[in-house]
Design a protein around this motif. Sequence first.
Motif, PDB file in Angstrom:
ATOM      1  N   ALA A 158     -42.554  25.654  31.479  1.00 54.27           N
ATOM      2  CA  ALA A 158     -41.395  24.622  32.231  1.00 54.27           C
ATOM      3  C   ALA A 158     -42.200  23.646  32.795  1.00 54.27           C
ATOM      4  O   ALA A 158     -41.128  22.287  33.341  1.00 54.27           O
ATOM      5  CB  ALA A 158     -40.859  25.584  33.622  1.00 54.27           C
ATOM      6  N   VAL A 159     -43.151  23.119  33.023  1.00 50.05           N
ATOM      7  CA  VAL A 159     -43.632  22.036  33.899  1.00 50.05           C
ATOM      8  C   VAL A 159     -44.454  20.630  32.805  1.00 50.05           C
ATOM      9  O   VAL A 159     -45.293  20.490  32.328  1.00 50.05           O
ATOM     10  CB  VAL A 159     -44.742  22.585  34.771  1.00 50.05           C
ATOM     11  CG1 VAL A 159     -45.382  21.911  34.902  1.00 50.05           C
ATOM     12  CG2 VAL A 159     -44.618  23.595  35.639  1.00 50.05           C
ATOM     13  N   ALA A 160     -43.087  19.993  32.126  1.00 52.54           N
ATOM     14  CA  ALA A 160     -43.529  19.182  30.888  1.00 52.54           C
ATOM     15  C   ALA A 160     -43.540  17.722  31.383  1.00 52.54           C
ATOM     16  O   ALA A 160     -42.617  16.628  31.458  1.00 52.54           O
ATOM     17  CB  ALA A 160     -42.309  19.197  30.286  1.00 52.54           C
ATOM     18  N   THR A 161     -44.225  18.126  33.137  1.00 56.89           N
ATOM     19  CA  THR A 161     -44.937  16.533  33.446  1.00 56.89           C
ATOM     20  C   THR A 161     -45.597  15.549  32.438  1.00 56.89           C
ATOM     21  O   THR A 161     -46.138  15.996  32.215  1.00 56.89           O
ATOM     22  CB  THR A 161     -45.316  16.771  35.456  1.00 56.89           C
ATOM     23  OG1 THR A 161     -46.284  17.291  35.023  1.00 56.89           O
ATOM     24  CG2 THR A 161     -44.697  17.885  35.862  1.00 56.89           C
ATOM     25  N   LYS A 185     -40.061  24.181  28.480  1.00 56.37           N
ATOM     26  CA  LYS A 185     -39.030  25.894  28.534  1.00 56.37           C
ATOM     27  C   LYS A 185     -37.880  24.527  29.186  1.00 56.37           C
ATOM     28  O   LYS A 185     -37.680  23.868  30.301  1.00 56.37           O
ATOM     29  CB  LYS A 185     -39.334  26.536  29.466  1.00 56.37           C
ATOM     30  CG  LYS A 185     -40.134  27.456  28.683  1.00 56.37           C
ATOM     31  CD  LYS A 185     -41.273  28.426  29.699  1.00 56.37           C
ATOM     32  CE  LYS A 185     -42.594  28.846  28.996  1.00 56.37           C
ATOM     33  NZ  LYS A 185     -42.407  29.923  29.942  1.00 56.37           N
ATOM     34  N   PRO A 186     -36.874  25.395  29.453  1.00 57.75           N
ATOM     35  CA  PRO A 186     -35.946  26.104  28.635  1.00 57.75           C
ATOM     36  C   PRO A 186     -36.280  24.937  26.744  1.00 57.75           C
ATOM     37  O   PRO A 186     -36.071  24.648  26.570  1.00 57.75           O
ATOM     38  CB  PRO A 186     -34.122  26.610  28.432  1.00 57.75           C
ATOM     39  CG  PRO A 186     -34.007  25.442  28.756  1.00 57.75           C
ATOM     40  CD  PRO A 186     -35.288  24.762  29.834  1.00 57.75           C
ATOM     41  N   TRP A 187     -36.491  26.061  25.604  1.00 58.65           N
ATOM     42  CA  TRP A 187     -36.287  25.506  24.703  1.00 58.65           C
ATOM     43  C   TRP A 187     -34.964  25.666  23.773  1.00 58.65           C
ATOM     44  O   TRP A 187     -34.462  26.201  23.927  1.00 58.65           O
ATOM     45  CB  TRP A 187     -37.926  25.680  23.572  1.00 58.65           C
ATOM     46  CG  TRP A 187     -38.186  27.515  23.209  1.00 58.65           C
ATOM     47  CD1 TRP A 187     -36.865  28.391  22.901  1.00 58.65           C
ATOM     48  CD2 TRP A 187     -38.646  28.396  24.296  1.00 58.65           C
ATOM     49  NE1 TRP A 187     -36.727  29.236  22.378  1.00 58.65           N
ATOM     50  CE2 TRP A 187     -37.651  29.505  23.455  1.00 58.65           C
ATOM     51  CE3 TRP A 187     -39.224  28.849  25.031  1.00 58.65           C
ATOM     52  CZ2 TRP A 187     -38.292  30.803  24.098  1.00 58.65           C
ATOM     53  CZ3 TRP A 187     -39.945  29.947  25.770  1.00 58.65           C
ATOM     54  CH2 TRP A 187     -39.044  30.620  25.311  1.00 58.65           C
ATOM     55  N   GLU A 188     -35.047  24.676  22.701  1.00 60.50           N
ATOM     56  CA  GLU A 188     -33.979  24.768  21.303  1.00 60.50           C
ATOM     57  C   GLU A 188     -34.999  25.983  19.989  1.00 60.50           C
ATOM     58  O   GLU A 188     -35.835  25.780  20.158  1.00 60.50           O
ATOM     59  CB  GLU A 188     -33.892  23.742  20.875  1.00 60.50           C
ATOM     60  CG  GLU A 188     -32.988  22.473  21.561  1.00 60.50           C
ATOM     61  CD  GLU A 188     -31.331  22.655  22.527  1.00 60.50           C
ATOM     62  OE1 GLU A 188     -30.850  24.039  21.435  1.00 60.50           O
ATOM     63  OE2 GLU A 188     -30.777  22.379  23.267  1.00 60.50           O
ATOM     64  N   GLN A 189     -34.376  26.583  20.475  1.00 55.93           N
ATOM     65  CA  GLN A 189     -34.615  27.590  19.635  1.00 55.93           C
ATOM     66  C   GLN A 189     -35.020  27.041  18.015  1.00 55.93           C
ATOM     67  O   GLN A 189     -36.587  27.219  17.275  1.00 55.93           O
ATOM     68  CB  GLN A 189     -33.678  29.125  18.879  1.00 55.93           C
ATOM     69  CG  GLN A 189     -34.313  29.727  17.657  1.00 55.93           C
ATOM     70  CD  GLN A 189     -33.691  31.299  17.289  1.00 55.93           C
ATOM     71  OE1 GLN A 189     -32.709  31.637  18.474  1.00 55.93           O
ATOM     72  NE2 GLN A 189     -32.739  31.284  16.031  1.00 55.93           N
ATOM     73  N   SER A 190     -34.327  25.784  17.285  1.00 52.82           N
ATOM     74  CA  SER A 190     -34.870  24.857  16.305  1.00 52.82           C
ATOM     75  C   SER A 190     -36.165  24.696  16.092  1.00 52.82           C
ATOM     76  O   SER A 190     -37.230  24.332  15.345  1.00 52.82           O
ATOM     77  CB  SER A 190     -33.689  23.927  16.151  1.00 52.82           C
ATOM     78  OG  SER A 190     -33.410  23.072  17.374  1.00 52.82           O
ATOM     79  N   LEU A 206     -39.054  29.155  35.564  1.00 54.91           N
ATOM     80  CA  LEU A 206     -38.347  27.763  35.602  1.00 54.91           C
ATOM     81  C   LEU A 206     -37.623  26.983  36.145  1.00 54.91           C
ATOM     82  O   LEU A 206     -37.364  25.284  35.241  1.00 54.91           O
ATOM     83  CB  LEU A 206     -37.439  28.626  34.239  1.00 54.91           C
ATOM     84  CG  LEU A 206     -36.613  26.778  33.770  1.00 54.91           C
ATOM     85  CD1 LEU A 206     -37.265  27.247  31.986  1.00 54.91           C
ATOM     86  CD2 LEU A 206     -34.924  27.909  33.590  1.00 54.91           C
ATOM     87  N   HIS A 207     -37.393  26.828  36.824  1.00 53.97           N
ATOM     88  CA  HIS A 207     -37.033  26.078  37.792  1.00 53.97           C
ATOM     89  C   HIS A 207     -37.440  25.310  38.698  1.00 53.97           C
ATOM     90  O   HIS A 207     -37.179  23.983  38.751  1.00 53.97           O
ATOM     91  CB  HIS A 207     -35.785  27.291  39.260  1.00 53.97           C
ATOM     92  CG  HIS A 207     -35.438  26.243  39.983  1.00 53.97           C
ATOM     93  ND1 HIS A 207     -34.295  24.961  39.897  1.00 53.97           N
ATOM     94  CD2 HIS A 207     -35.693  26.231  41.256  1.00 53.97           C
ATOM     95  CE1 HIS A 207     -34.379  24.705  41.409  1.00 53.97           C
ATOM     96  NE2 HIS A 207     -35.402  24.827  42.542  1.00 53.97           N
ATOM     97  N   ASN A 208     -38.871  25.944  39.349  1.00 51.47           N
ATOM     98  CA  ASN A 208     -39.677  25.583  39.619  1.00 51.47           C
ATOM     99  C   ASN A 208     -40.458  24.442  38.540  1.00 51.47           C
ATOM    100  O   ASN A 208     -40.523  23.181  39.205  1.00 51.47           O
ATOM    101  CB  ASN A 208     -40.380  26.222  40.294  1.00 51.47           C
ATOM    102  CG  ASN A 208     -39.941  26.241  41.526  1.00 51.47           C
ATOM    103  OD1 ASN A 208     -39.017  26.039  41.867  1.00 51.47           O
ATOM    104  ND2 ASN A 208     -41.441  28.021  41.742  1.00 51.47           N
ATOM    105  N   GLY A 209     -40.999  24.404  37.581  1.00 51.84           N
ATOM    106  CA  GLY A 209     -40.999  23.780  36.412  1.00 51.84           C
ATOM    107  C   GLY A 209     -40.540  22.350  36.358  1.00 51.84           C
ATOM    108  O   GLY A 209     -40.864  21.963  36.313  1.00 51.84           O
TER     109      GLY A 209
END
Lengths: 126, 297
Positions: A84-87, A105-110, B239-242
């Motif tokens: 989720a941490v895509a900095t 995250k959240p990912w696209e399934q594709s 997820l929210h924190n990310g």
Amino acid sequence: MKPLLALVVDDSILVRSAIKEIIKLCGGFVIFEASNGQIAVDTYKDVRPDLVFLDIVMPIRDGIDALIEIKAFDPQATVVIVSAVATHSQVKRAIQAGASDFVQKPWEQSRIISIVEKVKEKKRGM
Amino acid sequence: MFSLYFGHYLLNRGLITPDQLTDALDLTESVHLKLGVLAVNAGYMTASRVGKVHQMQTKVDRMFGELAIELGFLTKKQLDDLLSTQKQGHLLLGQALVDKDYLSLEQLQVALDEYKKAYGLSEGQIYKLQQGDVDEIVNTFVRIADSPEKALYTFYISLMLRNVIRFIDNSPRVESSQIPEKLNAEWLVWQEITGSVNLFTAIAAEEPVFMDLARRYSGQGLLEPDELAQASVAEFLNLHNGLFLVNMSNNGVELEMKPQLIGQNKTVTGLGTGCIVPVYLRSGRFDVIISDSNPAL
């Protein structure tokens, strides 16, 4: 045909289950799981998977640290970071450590399916 | 979402009963919007002007908006705004209450005027609230105490509300709350954020709401607060924190976060000057907590 091996690493059972389900949709893989970076490294060394999905923020040992050791052990390892941490700095760290790809995250399934299919194609073509 | 806030205002003022509110909210999901009620809600027309247009409609076969513009009661831009709201399908609570005879249109207008006054809302702000503008909702309904981190907390809560809408429930309602000396949580999921500012973040809930959060986030029919249910709520916070960290990074602030943790029957003290925001779903309330202090658990 010999099955390929995948390793899914995340401290959340929910995330591991979700990624496993997508890999199963693609078919052709035996899937292993790990709940932290240390188990991931140990499992990688034991089974030498064809593809690894690896979280970053985990207890005991984080994903980047695990990635560095996996790549030192096997420079050809295909490791995809799922976080989720895509900095900018995290993506840079992951790529510098040898990640093949970075899925936010959240990912696209594709997106996951495309990664899995590419690995299948590459490994089957070898 | 505006309906929820206005509905609870009416409830707190004793103008409607809890049953009437539930009934009207249920109706909002199934009934077609009427422009007259929308126009009063938006503050564009008075009840008497709406009445005049309705009266004219009994004599001529013409559209409400067309007549209201002709009479100078609405501008074309205002009509477009109303039509846009109507198309979004958000039936305002006002119409449901009027249709059910719980309030007259006049009572509705008085209540709305008092509501605007109570929250110091301009027509523009009301419009934004009706459009579900999350920043406006947080600025209006969540009172965050002055502190060096006030802007950060406000941003965190706005993002949380967006993520609740995106992943959990499309019509949550937030309120203000004071930080208690001691917070007792049947279920607590927490995660520390570190860097130029150190933050304690958490979600606290009683078990029924905790399970509702788990089911909605995972999309699975979870029955017990087992490992999967706990992981679901924890992953939602993670997820929210990310996403919060990504936003902060985009603004030049690099932060990191530790793995999320889960506990049952936890008591939290020492939340300092942080912020605790109750979020109401249909199943009940959970609390979102953010604090720059290091609380004891």
